[in-house]
Motif scaffolding. Structure first.
Motif, PDB file in Angstrom:
ATOM      1  N   GLN A 183      38.613  43.667  45.657  1.00 53.73           N
ATOM      2  CA  GLN A 183      39.821  44.463  45.868  1.00 53.73           C
ATOM      3  C   GLN A 183      40.809  44.134  44.767  1.00 53.73           C
ATOM      4  O   GLN A 183      41.426  43.072  44.775  1.00 53.73           O
ATOM      5  N   ALA A 184      40.963  45.072  43.836  1.00 50.56           N
ATOM      6  CA  ALA A 184      41.871  44.853  42.713  1.00 50.56           C
ATOM      7  C   ALA A 184      43.253  45.403  43.036  1.00 50.56           C
ATOM      8  O   ALA A 184      43.385  46.426  43.715  1.00 50.56           O
ATOM      9  N   SER A 185      44.264  44.722  42.557  1.00 53.20           N
ATOM     10  CA  SER A 185      45.642  45.158  42.766  1.00 53.20           C
ATOM     11  C   SER A 185      46.524  44.590  41.663  1.00 53.20           C
ATOM     12  O   SER A 185      46.079  43.759  40.866  1.00 53.20           O
ATOM     13  N   GLY A 186      47.784  45.034  41.649  1.00 60.65           N
ATOM     14  CA  GLY A 186      48.744  44.474  40.725  1.00 60.65           C
ATOM     15  C   GLY A 186      49.100  45.356  39.551  1.00 60.65           C
ATOM     16  O   GLY A 186      49.981  45.007  38.761  1.00 60.65           O
ATOM     17  N   CYS A 235      42.259  40.126  41.943  1.00 67.58           N
ATOM     18  CA  CYS A 235      40.964  40.631  42.400  1.00 67.58           C
ATOM     19  C   CYS A 235      40.528  39.745  43.560  1.00 67.58           C
ATOM     20  O   CYS A 235      40.046  38.628  43.346  1.00 67.58           O
ATOM     21  N   ALA A 236      40.734  40.251  44.763  1.00 72.07           N
ATOM     22  CA  ALA A 236      40.374  39.499  45.959  1.00 72.07           C
ATOM     23  C   ALA A 236      38.900  39.740  46.265  1.00 72.07           C
ATOM     24  O   ALA A 236      38.474  40.887  46.445  1.00 72.07           O
ATOM     25  N   VAL A 252      42.825  51.760  33.145  1.00 67.21           N
ATOM     26  CA  VAL A 252      42.465  51.313  34.489  1.00 67.21           C
ATOM     27  C   VAL A 252      41.678  50.021  34.340  1.00 67.21           C
ATOM     28  O   VAL A 252      40.719  49.960  33.563  1.00 67.21           O
ATOM     29  N   TYR A 253      42.094  49.009  35.071  1.00 65.38           N
ATOM     30  CA  TYR A 253      41.498  47.687  34.971  1.00 65.38           C
ATOM     31  C   TYR A 253      40.606  47.425  36.172  1.00 65.38           C
ATOM     32  O   TYR A 253      40.987  47.721  37.317  1.00 65.38           O
ATOM     33  N   TYR A 254      39.424  46.868  35.897  1.00 66.54           N
ATOM     34  CA  TYR A 254      38.423  46.618  36.933  1.00 66.54           C
ATOM     35  C   TYR A 254      37.976  45.163  36.900  1.00 66.54           C
ATOM     36  O   TYR A 254      37.783  44.591  35.827  1.00 66.54           O
ATOM     37  N   CYS A 255      37.764  44.600  38.081  1.00 70.98           N
ATOM     38  CA  CYS A 255      37.090  43.315  38.156  1.00 70.98           C
ATOM     39  C   CYS A 255      35.630  43.558  38.513  1.00 70.98           C
ATOM     40  O   CYS A 255      35.278  44.585  39.108  1.00 70.98           O
ATOM     41  N   ASN A 256      34.803  42.603  38.143  1.00 76.38           N
ATOM     42  CA  ASN A 256      33.357  42.793  38.242  1.00 76.38           C
ATOM     43  C   ASN A 256      32.656  41.472  38.495  1.00 76.38           C
ATOM     44  O   ASN A 256      33.094  40.425  38.012  1.00 76.38           O
ATOM     45  N   GLN A 284      37.873  48.613  42.774  1.00 75.39           N
ATOM     46  CA  GLN A 284      38.191  50.036  42.722  1.00 75.39           C
ATOM     47  C   GLN A 284      39.041  50.414  41.524  1.00 75.39           C
ATOM     48  O   GLN A 284      39.223  51.595  41.249  1.00 75.39           O
ATOM     49  N   GLY A 285      39.539  49.437  40.792  1.00 74.64           N
ATOM     50  CA  GLY A 285      40.344  49.730  39.620  1.00 74.64           C
ATOM     51  C   GLY A 285      41.817  49.781  39.959  1.00 74.64           C
ATOM     52  O   GLY A 285      42.217  50.240  41.033  1.00 74.64           O
ATOM     53  N   THR A 286      42.618  49.303  39.032  1.00 69.43           N
ATOM     54  CA  THR A 286      44.071  49.353  39.193  1.00 69.43           C
ATOM     55  C   THR A 286      44.660  49.800  37.854  1.00 69.43           C
ATOM     56  O   THR A 286      44.287  49.310  36.794  1.00 69.43           O
ATOM     57  N   LEU A 287      45.564  50.780  37.933  1.00 74.32           N
ATOM     58  CA  LEU A 287      46.094  51.424  36.730  1.00 74.32           C
ATOM     59  C   LEU A 287      47.264  50.639  36.158  1.00 74.32           C
ATOM     60  O   LEU A 287      48.216  50.312  36.875  1.00 74.32           O
TER      61      LEU A 287
END
Length: 113
Positions: free
Chosen positions: A4-7, A21-22, A91-95, A105-108
């Protein structure tokens, strides 16, 4: 496994943001964790890696400005981004790769000049 990405958000050039990224369903410190970003094109570019042994790696374009870290108590990986420029807009993604590839899900992030 979930990420779960945020910020993300809008910031002026020179500003900072911290992405989170939780992780759930696994312990992030047992795996290599990655942050990617996708700009206007279709390609996702690797930015940073937090390895299982705690070592880090950065692509040259963000080295010295971005910092990847993790909090085991929260099972969360972070990307601290400083000195942002409009070119960091994406858009930033954790992996993570466990038994297969998982993406948040990506965070802009939008950086205005």
């Amino acid at each position: 496994v979930q990420l779960q990405a945020s910020g993300g958000g809008q910031v002026q050039a020179g500003g900072s943001l911290r992405l989170s990224c939780a992780a759930s369903g696994f312990i992030f410190s047992d795996y290599n964790m990655y942050w990617y970003r996708q700009g206007t094109g279709n390609q996702r570019d690797l930015l940073a890696r937090l390895s299982r042994d705690g070592s880090t790696w950065y692509v040259s374009s963000v080295k010295g400005r971005f910092t990847i870290s993790g909090d085991s108590a929260k099972n969360t990986v972070y990307l601290q981004m400083n000195s942002l420029t409009p070119e960091d807009t994406a858009v930033y993604y954790c992996n993570v790769w466990t038994n297969k590839d998982y993406w948040g899900q990506g965070t802009l992030v939008t950086v205005s000049s």
